[in-house]
Design an enzyme around this catalytic site. Structure first.
Site, PDB file in Angstrom:
ATOM      1  N   ARG A 102      -1.947  41.921  -9.870  1.00 23.35           N
ATOM      2  CA  ARG A 102      -1.009  41.575 -10.945  1.00 23.35           C
ATOM      3  C   ARG A 102      -1.694  40.790 -12.055  1.00 23.35           C
ATOM      4  NH1 ARG A 102       2.855  37.782  -7.211  1.00 23.35           N
ATOM      5  NH2 ARG A 102       1.202  36.622  -6.202  1.00 23.35           N
TER       6      ARG A 102
ATOM      7  N   GLU B 162      17.837  47.668 -14.018  1.00 23.56           N
ATOM      8  CA  GLU B 162      16.745  48.641 -14.087  1.00 23.56           C
ATOM      9  C   GLU B 162      17.136  49.881 -14.884  1.00 23.56           C
ATOM     10  OE1 GLU B 162      17.981  47.328 -11.268  1.00 23.56           O
ATOM     11  OE2 GLU B 162      16.427  45.868 -10.794  1.00 23.56           O
TER      12      GLU B 162
ATOM     13  N   PHE C  20      12.949  50.007  -7.068  1.00 25.79           N
ATOM     14  CA  PHE C  20      14.017  49.925  -8.067  1.00 25.79           C
ATOM     15  C   PHE C  20      13.792  50.870  -9.236  1.00 25.79           C
ATOM     16  CE2 PHE C  20      14.188  45.385  -6.339  1.00 25.79           C
ATOM     17  CZ  PHE C  20      14.997  45.779  -5.286  1.00 25.79           C
TER      18      PHE C  20
ATOM     19  N   ARG D 255       0.679  44.092  -5.733  1.00 24.93           N
ATOM     20  CA  ARG D 255       0.622  42.931  -6.632  1.00 24.93           C
ATOM     21  C   ARG D 255      -0.508  41.989  -6.257  1.00 24.93           C
ATOM     22  NH1 ARG D 255       5.515  39.619  -6.349  1.00 24.93           N
ATOM     23  NH2 ARG D 255       6.063  40.737  -4.456  1.00 24.93           N
TER      24      ARG D 255
END
Lengths: 323, 282
Positions: free
Chosen positions: A17, A65, A90, A174
């Protein structure tokens, strides 16, 4: 494409990330059209530095989203280049129709960043554990689907897609990936990378399974089995030539992915060899099961994605090859 | 303020939009007649007077945008665009034919002048907000107009966008709900009660007006008021009649998507001719 393969596969010292955020800042410094969207996961994605540097180009939509991917589509229609992140579950499940119609069918220009793929959803568990995102995205015409192996691939791909037009799904861990490439390596979207050469069997892997595949190949070498390893970081368009070549030259294939074996890398490879050069094949990945909570190392064993599991599948496929 | 001749011109434009849309649907024999006829007046005001557009340069960077989120009203939009010269009138008769540039639901890549691809309800709401935000970020002086259906407001995405646009103070976004009180399966009050739509948007932080959606003067004035305030996105609830302008459709529950025979089309076109004649005489 110019690849330097790392000698040692150890965890990287940078989180994915942070590499993503730094790359996006670098891009945004040069291109005023770069915008970052999120659905209340900017902190989780390490994007606070981007938001601080470019507040006017940061669009945190809140927990919505469906709206976010529609807004991203609209922004891109005016010339903006949106990178829109949320967890892989999502974006691909919840906002699938918005990504399909508002973005892809409308021929707009959006980068969908889905984090926490497969078992890396870890303690968030089954609701958050996407073993189907690659399949959903792969089924959308024009969509390019990429799973960067480590931060070196990630940085190069995030930069490359800034200058391309169309729809991109980038699925990424991440936290720290295992190092597979040295800094400065560059990659070509749609071209697999051969990490180990071998003649008995090929392991075609993606994401965190790449490092496991390398380990498996090294384990099998000691048993006298010669294993080729491909990093298939582009799931779509799949490097068909590489797959066919490996089928012809090694006569057996094992795929390894942090995803359901249905609809992901294993399916994509099976489609190509089925149509072109059928050889015995086995698939590592979730065997059509839901996710569950646990540390990544536990889940890797639970879903049989470890080097040992891959090595066992290699031996199984070799048995079938000999028959 | 609109002068009398402009008002007459816009009323005429609205009837012509209905006429050309019905010719297109009638030529095919089937289509979304009800919701096509109910939005004709707002399209007449937008394309006939309000919007900054260039039919010769449909993707002009400085233009105003229109997102027909109730994408099944494509035929009304196509009629307005053809009448404004975005493409030849004869194209209208290719509606929904194989290979056409005029598909049942709006497609930005097929039809000159169509700004956004819509059809999956609720989605145009968000894309319109994205366009408005993008233009504001690029400091382009442009308005984005969004037309929602009332049945479409059942979709959660509409309300996600309502929060988002208010939070971002998208005053360059002017939305309409074609409140014709009917959706595919019946009256909105029987399928999924919308309550006081205007109040809802107001509570969400929008500058809201509710007007007669078939009154071109009221529509024009509401848009002017919307433009005058700079803090909020605007919602104009258009109280309309599904199937407006065609006696057989007004008040009918079977006007969402229906067959149109040759004979029916003839009598519908005769109705519109009468309306045009009556307009000339007044």
């Amino acid at each position: 494409m110019s690849v330097i393969i790392a000698k040692e596969n150890v965890p990287e010292n940078v989180e994915m990330r942070n590499a993503y955020c730094a790359t996006l800042i670098e891009l945004a410094e040069k291109n005023e059209n770069i915008v970052a969207l999120d659905a209340d996961l900017m902190g989780a994605m390490g994007m606070k530095p981007f938001a601080a540097r470019f507040p006017e180009r940061t669009i945190n939509c809140g927990v919505q989203e469906a709206n976010m991917y529609g807004v991203a589509a609209g922004l891109s229609a005016t010339g903006k280049i949106p990178y829109a992140h949320t967890f892989a579950t999502f974006c691909t499940r919840r906002a699938c129709d918005q990504i399909f119609v508002s973005c892809a069918y409308a021929k707009l220009n959006v980068r969908i960043i889905g984090s926490d793929p497969g078992i890396t959803a870890s303690l968030n568990g089954g609701t958050h554990m996407p073993f189907e995102d690659l399949g959903i995205m792969r089924g959308i015409p024009t969509m390019t689907v990429i799973e960067p192996t480590d931060s070196v691939v990630l940085k190069d791909i995030v930069k490359q897609v800034a200058d391309k037009y169309g729809m991109f799904y980038i699925r990424l861990v991440r936290k720290n990936a295992v190092k597979v490439y040295e800094e400065g390596s560059t990659f070509e979207i749609g071209k697999a990378i051969q990490l180990r050469d071998g003649k008995d069997v090929t392991i075609i892997a993606a994401g965190l399974c790449v490092a496991e595949a390398i380990k498996a190949a090294d384990m099998l070498k000691e048993k006298g089995i010669s294993v080729r390893v491909l990093d298939m970081f582009t799931i779509k368009p799949l490097d068909k030539e590489a797959v066919i070549r490996c089928a012809m030259e090694t006569g057996a294939i094992v795929t390894a992915e942090n995803h359901n074996v249905i609809n992901g890398l294993g399916s994509a490879v099976a489609e190509v060899i089925g149509e072109n050069y059928p050889v015995p094949m086995e698939r590592i990945g979730s065997q059509d099961e839901f996710g569950e909570v646990g540390p990544v190392d536990y889940l890797k064993e639970r879903y049989k994605m470890t080097a040992k599991d891959i090595a066992e599948k290699v031996e199984k496929v070799l048995e079938r090859k000999r028959r | 303020m609109l002068n009398d001749s402009k008002v007459k011109e816009l009323k005429k434009f609205a009837i012509k939009i209905r006429m050309e849309a019905m010719k297109a649907i009638g030529h095919l024999g089937v289509g979304h007649v009800g919701g096509t006829l109910s939005v004709a007046d707002v399209l007449a005001v937008l394309y006939g007077e309000v919007m900054k557009i260039d039919p010769k340069n449909p993707r002009w960077r400085e233009r105003d945008w229109l997102v027909m989120s109730k994408g099944h009203a494509g035929p009304a939009l196509y009629a307005a665009l053809a009448l404004k010269g975005f493409f030849p009138m004869e194209n209208l008769l290719t509606l929904n034919r194989p290979g056409t540039t005029l598909p049942s639901h709006c497609d930005r890549n097929k039809t000159p002048g169509v700004d956004m691809t819509t059809g999956s309800l609720g989605q145009g709401a968000s894309t319109a907000a994205g366009v408005a935000l993008g233009n504001r970020m690029s400091k382009i002086d442009s308005y984005t107009y969004l037309i929602l259906g009332d049945g479409e407001c059942d979709e959660g995405q509409v309300w996600e966008m309502a929060l988002f646009a208010a939070h971002r103070k998208l005053s360059n976004l002017i939305a309409f709900v074609d409140y014709n009180k009917q959706q595919l399966d019946g009256y909105t009050k029987d399928i999924c009660e919308l309550g006081d739509l205007g109040k809802k948007f107001e509570e969400f932080g929008w500058f809201t007006q509710s007007i007669d959606g078939h009154d071109v003067v009221a529509i024009y004035e509401a848009i002017s008021k919307a433009k005058a305030q700079k803090e909020k996105p605007s919602m104009i609830i258009l109280n309309t009649i599904k199937g407006k302008g065609v006696k057989a459709y007004e008040g009918s529950l079977k006007n969402h998507n229906c067959n149109v025979s040759k004979e029916e089309l003839e009598s519908i076109l005769a109705e519109f001719e009468d309306q045009l004649k009556a307009l000339e005489e007044c």
